[in-house]
Design a protein around this motif. Structure first.
Motif, mmCIF file in Angstrom:
data_model
loop_
_atom_site.group_PDB
_atom_site.id
_atom_site.type_symbol
_atom_site.label_atom_id
_atom_site.label_comp_id
_atom_site.label_asym_id
_atom_site.label_seq_id
_atom_site.Cartn_x
_atom_site.Cartn_y
_atom_site.Cartn_z
ATOM 1 N N ARG B 319 104.215 119.629 79.860
ATOM 2 C CA ARG B 319 103.382 120.128 78.844
ATOM 3 C C ARG B 319 103.491 119.408 77.285
ATOM 4 N NH1 ARG B 319 99.879 121.331 79.753
ATOM 5 N NH2 ARG B 319 99.318 123.340 80.336
ATOM 6 N N ALA B 348 107.193 124.260 91.067
ATOM 7 C CA ALA B 348 106.306 124.942 90.059
ATOM 8 C C ALA B 348 106.415 124.082 88.797
ATOM 9 C CB ALA B 348 106.913 126.268 89.963
ATOM 10 N N PHE B 349 105.392 123.774 88.557
ATOM 11 C CA PHE B 349 105.143 122.905 86.944
ATOM 12 C C PHE B 349 103.701 122.637 86.588
ATOM 13 C CE2 PHE B 349 104.904 120.192 90.796
ATOM 14 C CZ PHE B 349 103.630 119.604 90.738
ATOM 15 N N LYS B 350 103.616 122.442 85.407
ATOM 16 C CA LYS B 350 102.389 122.423 84.536
ATOM 17 C C LYS B 350 101.939 121.109 84.675
ATOM 18 C CE LYS B 350 103.846 126.024 81.675
ATOM 19 N NZ LYS B 350 104.113 126.428 79.837
ATOM 20 N N TYR B 351 100.531 120.767 84.157
ATOM 21 C CA TYR B 351 100.055 119.383 84.040
ATOM 22 C C TYR B 351 99.988 118.866 82.662
ATOM 23 C CZ TYR B 351 99.266 119.265 88.972
ATOM 24 O OH TYR B 351 99.507 119.271 90.370
ATOM 25 N N ASN C 262 110.042 128.965 95.211
ATOM 26 C CA ASN C 262 109.650 128.542 93.940
ATOM 27 C C ASN C 262 109.234 129.840 93.176
ATOM 28 O OD1 ASN C 262 109.979 125.491 93.478
ATOM 29 N ND2 ASN C 262 108.862 125.768 95.668
ATOM 30 N N ALA C 263 108.924 130.951 93.802
ATOM 31 C CA ALA C 263 108.460 132.112 93.147
ATOM 32 C C ALA C 263 109.291 132.455 92.047
ATOM 33 C CB ALA C 263 108.330 133.404 94.099
ATOM 34 N N ARG C 264 108.816 132.690 90.856
ATOM 35 C CA ARG C 264 109.289 133.042 89.607
ATOM 36 C C ARG C 264 110.519 132.126 89.140
ATOM 37 N NH1 ARG C 264 109.273 136.885 92.945
ATOM 38 N NH2 ARG C 264 111.533 136.495 93.397
ATOM 39 N N TRP D 227 97.975 123.852 94.623
ATOM 40 C CA TRP D 227 96.681 123.740 94.410
ATOM 41 C C TRP D 227 96.403 122.959 93.043
ATOM 42 C CZ3 TRP D 227 99.112 128.245 94.728
ATOM 43 C CH2 TRP D 227 99.311 128.959 93.677
ATOM 44 N N ARG D 228 95.276 122.523 92.815
ATOM 45 C CA ARG D 228 95.285 121.690 91.315
ATOM 46 C C ARG D 228 94.577 122.433 90.213
ATOM 47 N NH1 ARG D 228 95.830 119.879 87.346
ATOM 48 N NH2 ARG D 228 95.847 117.703 86.687
ATOM 49 N N PRO D 257 106.896 133.347 85.534
ATOM 50 C CA PRO D 257 107.755 132.634 84.632
ATOM 51 C C PRO D 257 107.197 131.952 83.341
ATOM 52 C CG PRO D 257 107.146 131.555 86.686
ATOM 53 C CD PRO D 257 106.558 133.068 86.734
ATOM 54 N N SER D 258 105.725 131.783 83.444
ATOM 55 C CA SER D 258 105.270 131.020 82.241
ATOM 56 C C SER D 258 104.183 131.876 81.582
ATOM 57 C CB SER D 258 104.387 129.877 82.845
ATOM 58 O OG SER D 258 103.220 130.270 83.553
ATOM 59 N N GLU D 275 95.925 126.785 82.542
ATOM 60 C CA GLU D 275 96.622 125.421 81.917
ATOM 61 C C GLU D 275 98.226 125.892 82.195
ATOM 62 O OE1 GLU D 275 95.971 124.331 78.105
ATOM 63 O OE2 GLU D 275 95.472 122.558 78.828
ATOM 64 N N GLU D 276 98.708 127.118 81.840
ATOM 65 C CA GLU D 276 100.054 127.480 81.733
ATOM 66 C C GLU D 276 100.690 127.863 83.053
ATOM 67 O OE1 GLU D 276 101.888 126.395 79.108
ATOM 68 O OE2 GLU D 276 99.635 125.711 78.576
ATOM 69 N N CYS D 277 99.755 127.953 84.074
ATOM 70 C CA CYS D 277 100.241 128.503 85.337
ATOM 71 C C CYS D 277 101.082 127.543 85.954
ATOM 72 C CB CYS D 277 98.910 129.116 86.176
ATOM 73 S SG CYS D 277 99.374 129.231 87.792
ATOM 74 N N THR D 278 102.150 127.629 86.612
ATOM 75 C CA THR D 278 102.748 126.747 87.395
ATOM 76 C C THR D 278 102.673 126.861 88.926
ATOM 77 O OG1 THR D 278 104.832 128.041 87.465
ATOM 78 C CG2 THR D 278 104.809 126.712 85.495
ATOM 79 N N ARG D 279 101.963 127.805 89.215
ATOM 80 C CA ARG D 279 101.354 128.056 90.614
ATOM 81 C C ARG D 279 102.722 128.296 91.390
ATOM 82 N NH1 ARG D 279 99.973 124.187 88.307
ATOM 83 N NH2 ARG D 279 101.359 122.946 89.130
ATOM 84 N N CYS D 280 103.689 129.306 91.005
ATOM 85 C CA CYS D 280 104.690 129.562 91.619
ATOM 86 C C CYS D 280 104.976 130.464 92.948
ATOM 87 C CB CYS D 280 106.034 129.793 90.520
ATOM 88 S SG CYS D 280 105.732 131.691 90.287
ATOM 89 N N MET D 281 103.601 131.177 92.926
ATOM 90 C CA MET D 281 103.333 132.081 93.879
ATOM 91 C C MET D 281 103.753 133.377 93.649
ATOM 92 S SD MET D 281 101.387 130.776 96.500
ATOM 93 C CE MET D 281 101.509 131.834 97.735
ATOM 94 N N HIS D 282 104.430 133.572 92.483
ATOM 95 C CA HIS D 282 104.850 135.028 92.512
ATOM 96 C C HIS D 282 103.703 135.955 92.387
ATOM 97 C CE1 HIS D 282 106.929 138.644 91.008
ATOM 98 N NE2 HIS D 282 106.098 138.554 89.707
#
Lengths: 396, 351, 351, 396
Positions: B319, B348-351, C262-264, D227-228, D257-258, D275-282
């Motif tokens: 970011r 898990a990451f942002k763009y 990767n959760a959390r 997903w994007r 986490p974010s 924008e801040e989501c990392t798609r971690c599935m939690h």
């Protein structure tokens, strides 16, 4: 003095509000030919974008193996006054406290025998006397020694220890950094002045975990003040901070890394789960009048820091979580002797202690020095099963 | 009579009376205004007035400073680890007159608390033998530009800048909020005569961290495996025949986010965000602009109390790059010994 | 006619009708009870009944399972990556009778959601050539002990156990909540005749990760620098003459806190907490007791939703050791390639 | 069959509620002499605490370089029926979905020609047929091939790809893991069956970041569904979860986490800062009926995972943050070809791709394979300034 030098590039660096080093060189250059030549050499570097200093040869003063660094320009014909332009390192008093009388003594010697330019101070902490000729080295030493100064370290020796301002002007000092720095410097005069090790070794002492001398990042042995018991909270002072508008929940409790603080908004009372506190200094930094360190004070001993060259930068890591730190520092010094012995025995040329421990392993280091393994030494245990089992742990 | 192993001056003789009386008994401190610290103990208060210095100073400058200390501080002063001068004032009445006189003499007062303090830097072209750039000059240019932040103390937190003139990274550049690092980018030009004359070949070979230097017994010199060289200049330290300076290609890298205090988060290394900016003396406009951009981004986005690195770690480095618009390249990715720990082993990451 | 490069069976022919109809269109799932998952899509619900298996099974066992699948699932079933059997039931009416029959046949139903599922394990003494312990036996002993947690699904989160019979750590032991790892602890006994006969010496020398093995040209064999050997057994894989198994000193290490989702939090490696427990067949009481102790500590202390490693990382590893009473030794501290990143470069810690 | 074997140690492992592997071996042993000898050998191991299997020699079937692993006991005289006791790896169907008819086919072949013992399944995913003699290998292959099966991988080749249950039974699958696994397995039959590389290579496909086949930890190339665009929140379903007693603030928002989720307790509405989501599935794991993945689906491609031997365990790291993942997977396959070429060219014997990249550097890897550098590849940039500058970046 010759006619005024043209330095159009450097002149640009006399503009602007920040104090200018160019002004300093010019001012020295008005009465010192070395400083004036330095100005010319530097202008040349600004024109051709390379440095113009060669390697030093070996220079020194009687009885010392270090403390002076030889330096020669690669343009001696253009700038003959700095064909020799050596550095003298002078050990600073603990915490860089001076009287003006002392400072003037150094100034007088240096005006007479050197360029008149200094660094106050060098990165390691010494007073840096910047630029003199070989034949002046011994007289300079004699003069500063007469005035109560001594050389600092250089080369593969103990470098001049340095410390934060400590009990001299800080309520956070958990031990007397000024005294310990002075004590170690005197104790280890031989190690400072006569290089005998695989490489350099640095001590830095910070009175608390705020680490105002960056000991953890720069010293092979970093001594960081801490305490063993609980922080002490003054509830009246807490209420004053609340009244003054501090957002205690957000700025103190929420930012506490172990979330060991609880604030009751109604009663305006702050409480701590002392067991979970890591003594990171955050809450004390934010509301120092209300939160004080515990009473059982001492230091955490850490090892291994160094800068980037060559095997990456290292930061120091914990080897003793808590040690009482009082004169004559016997426990500490005995441990250091064991550590130095092991390093001296095993280190390769130009291998810092941190790199050696990385190469041979913490287990090897701990067994050799008799320092007990504790979980505080690591963020987390090993992820591999590659234990070096020792003979006495094995059934024959 | 000169004496060997004299040791340094005894600090105890250099302490002002108020310090002697409050020694080890300080109770708290306050920041009455930027550049001034008030420390209080049972014997009363000490006011420290902090001034910038260019670190490289002449003896007459020191004498001027001494004159001020004589006039306002009973002849006591100290220096900080960041090359600031601190006047130790025990009479509150003296604080404002001292500040006025400092400012009049070109000694700016500031650098306390949540400000940008003085830059820790190295010698550069002034006195170093392996520099990739000048240190004093960049420092001056950068601090001229950031001057307002030296005078203010209402930034998100303090911000520490260090400047190292080569890859040795002397001066704690590796743990600074913003580190400016002189870098070489080309393989050393070998002067075989100088190598033959002045060098112990085995030490020269051994000193290379990537084993790029190999002995060349026929020539009594060495060869370099060019693609292995990462231009650290360690070989130049070992041999005057390994010329590493390169006027066209030397320059400055910027690393950010380091910190050394343990408060809140663990100490951390600075991380590379701009791999190269050209040497453009005397004022290095590309460097000052890049630093200003990063500082202003931090001020605009960080939460109260967040160091630069704490802010970036909270939002994520990916970011930071999207927010700053700084291009990310293969050069940002570590390929040295501890590289693996920097690889993102998470989906898990942002763009 | 046998065919080369046939490829695996086409999975599409093995899908029950409800799966075909809901393929890629599943909407949500629920957990009606431990061991049963209900997945819902536009064409209706699928009930998966999960049973433990010992992984090492005979063909008659598979035929028994098939008979159950024929009776209740139209002949469809699947296996999971943790060696569970899943009966794919499309008629809700069949769920309870199937469960009853499974339990009656010794196929325990459970292992879904916040439970301890089946153990991923290796061959051990049953069929491996470098084992330091048995895998099936320890697995059996541990799961007998933890059986209640296979049947319950109200733990803080799921807990994954893996068992690897040597330092190769096959089977994802390196990223498990609890990993049981067979370890060797003594230098290989060299059978020089076997080495001479069966080994390419340069490969044998090269395979040693710590360069402890050196060529011995005079003997056409090798020597070992004993203090460099860390008993990985990689050399035994290269040469039948490097006997690494040692009945007296082989045993089991326990690593904990790994996770792959990767959760959390990011995926993380398991970390060593018990460097050695003896091989005490047939039921390894020291191992089962240690595992039980760690599991119960986690259950008693973790917050809802915390994986074992997430809990330990939150409280800190130093606190885990003080809380568990497990002794911390020099053996816990990494001394391999990436050791440095595990060293505590912070003065902030708990006791 | 001989008289009943005494196995006092192993008998202990038939006690207790967990299904017993000993019971399985005994049951097979009742009609199979190999299985019975295995029981005896294992009891011996339980007595003397060492394994009794030697290295395999090279065994195989016509046209294949792998798929069969040779194994011999070191006690052939005591246990002659397992003097040869080889493993046959049979490639599993995607997601381990079976019909009972298929399973019985395998059982029939194995009862006739092997020990009757299997692993359902091996760690890599294959059906493991545990123990047969050399002369049975070709007939076994012929028989299973006739029944629609094939061998899996072994040795320095592509190992049998495996995948999570994916769209076959999971609402979280962001691409068709079952199809991709089947597609790659068929595409790369040559790479699976004829070892030609420095070392083994594994593909594992997980449909989402929960990674139910542990792809990130075990596969040289891990393909993780993602997903994007933004997650999709159904506010009615949020209210139902709230009504059912879920503590949305604590269990969902606080654990995110974010911290990209905000819950309004009054309106019971949940919102996301996408924008801040990392798609971690939690959050999706906790309240899957209310929160769905975005619509622009695909996968993150990661590289490098392996187990501990020898240079430590590695986890895969990101090389492509997002790739559309649809048949015929052309973009993916073209990238894999470039990666394999580079590995084949540069890898040492028994060097996995992750170890090679670590040794030569990500920069080298990216430049050679043409994969663009993006910040998603790293947690954080390098801490050292040791950049390998390329010729075209330098002024001559």
């Amino acid at each position: 003095m010759a006619e005024k030098r043209e330095t159009p590039q450097l002149d640009e660096l006399e503009k602007g509000p920040w104090p200018s080093f160019v002004t300093q060189i010019k001012r020295a250059g008005e009465k010192n030919a070395m400083a004036d030549d330095l100005l010319g050499l530097l202008e040349t570097s600004y024109e051709d974008k390379v440095g113009h200093w060669k390697h030093g040869g070996i220079v020194g003063v009687k009885g010392y193996g270090g403390g002076v660094i030889g330096r020669y320009t690669d343009m001696p014909e253009e700038f003959p006054n700095i064909s020799e332009f050596h550095t003298v390192r002078v050990a600073q008093p603990s915490g860089w406290f001076y009287t003006t009388d002392m400072l003037r003594e150094i100034c007088d010697v240096w005006e007479e025998r050197g360029s008149g330019l200094t660094n106050m101070h060098g990165s390691t902490g010494d007073i840096i006397l910047l630029g003199t000729t070989t034949d002046q080295l011994q007289p300079i030493f004699d003069d500063i020694s007469d005035r109560g100064f001594d050389l600092g370290g250089s080369g593969s020796d103990l470098r001049s220890p340095s410390c934060c301002v400590g009990p001299g002007r800080c309520e956070h000092a958990c031990y007397d950094t000024l005294d310990m720095c002075y004590d170690l410097t005197n104790e280890y005069q031989d190690e400072i002045h006569r290089p005998m090790w695989p490489y350099k070794f640095k001590f830095k002492m910070s009175g608390c975990a705020n680490d105002c001398v960056a000991a953890q990042a720069r010293a092979d042995c970093s001594i960081i003040g801490t305490w063993r018991d609980s922080i002490i909270i003054d509830q009246d002072e807490v209420k004053k901070y609340a009244a003054d508008g501090l957002d205690i929940q957000m700025d103190v409790c929420h930012r506490c890394p172990s979330h060991c603080l609880t604030y009751d908004k109604d009663t305006q009372e702050l409480s701590v789960n002392a067991e979970e506190c890591t003594r990171c200094m955050h809450c004390i930094n934010v509301m120092g009048k209300a939160i004080k360190q515990g009473k059982e004070k001492g230091a955490t001993i850490m090892i291994g820091a160094k800068s980037t060259i060559v095997k990456s930068a290292f930061m120091s890591w914990v080897i003793v979580p808590f040690m009482k730190m009082e004169p004559p520092y016997t426990e500490f010094k005995e441990m250091m002797d064991r550590i130095w012995d092991w390093w001296d025995e095993n280190g390769k040329t130009r291998e810092r202690i941190g790199e050696l421990i990385y190469r041979l392993g913490m287990g090897e280091f701990l067994r050799a020095t008799g320092i007990p393994a504790v979980p505080q030494m690591v963020y987390r245990p090993r992820a591999n099963p590659y234990v070096f089992w020792q003979k006495d742990e094995i059934e024959v | 009579m000169p004496k060997i192993d004299n040791g340094p001056p005894d600090y105890r003789k250099n302490l002002p009376p108020i310090v002697e009386q409050n020694y080890g008994k300080w109770e708290y401190h306050e920041s009455p205004r930027p550049g001034v610290l008030k420390h209080v103990g049972p014997a009363g208060a000490l006011y420290s007035v902090r001034c910038a210095s260019p670190r490289l100073v002449c003896v007459d400058f020191i004498r001027d400073v001494c004159a001020l200390a004589d006039k306002y501080c009973g002849g006591y002063l100290r220096f900080t680890s960041r090359n600031n001068i601190e006047f130790l004032v025990s009479d509150e009445q003296n604080v404002e007159p001292l500040i006025e006189e400092c400012e009049a003499q070109g000694l700016p007062v500031g650098g306390t608390g949540a400000s940008i303090s003085n830059v820790v830097h190295t010698q550069g072209w002034v006195h170093c033998h392996t520099p990739a750039t000048d240190a004093s000059g960049i420092t001056k240019a950068v601090m001229d530009d950031l001057f307002e932040y030296f005078k203010r103390d209402d930034l998100p937190n303090k911000l520490r800048i260090a400047m190292a003139c080569c890859l040795n990274m002397c001066g704690a550049a590796h743990v600074s909020d913003i580190a400016l690092v002189g870098i070489h980018r080309t393989v050393p030009r070998m002067d075989h005569d100088a190598i033959r004359k002045g060098t112990e070949i085995p030490s020269l070979v051994a000193c290379c961290p990537t084993a790029a230097i190999r002995p060349d017994p026929k020539n009594k010199s060495v060869t370099i495996v060019e693609e292995r060289c990462m231009y650290c200049g360690n070989c130049y330290t070992m041999s005057p025949g390994m010329h590493i300076m390169d006027a066209k290609n030397d320059g400055v890298a910027i690393l950010i986010g380091g910190k050394v205090s343990n408060a809140r988060t663990a100490p951390s290394f600075s991380r590379m965000v701009i791999p190269f900016l050209p040497n453009n003396p005397p004022r290095w406009p590309e460097v000052t602009e890049a630093v200003r951009h990063i500082v202003d981004l931090w001020i605009a986005n960080a939460r109260r109390g967040e160091r630069l690195g704490e802010w970036v770690e909270r939002i994520g480095w990916e970011r930071f790059f999207s927010l700053s618009g700084i291009p990310f390249t293969d050069k940002h990715i570590d390929d040295y010994i501890f590289s693996r720990e920097t690889f993102r082993t998470s989906a898990a990451f942002k763009y």
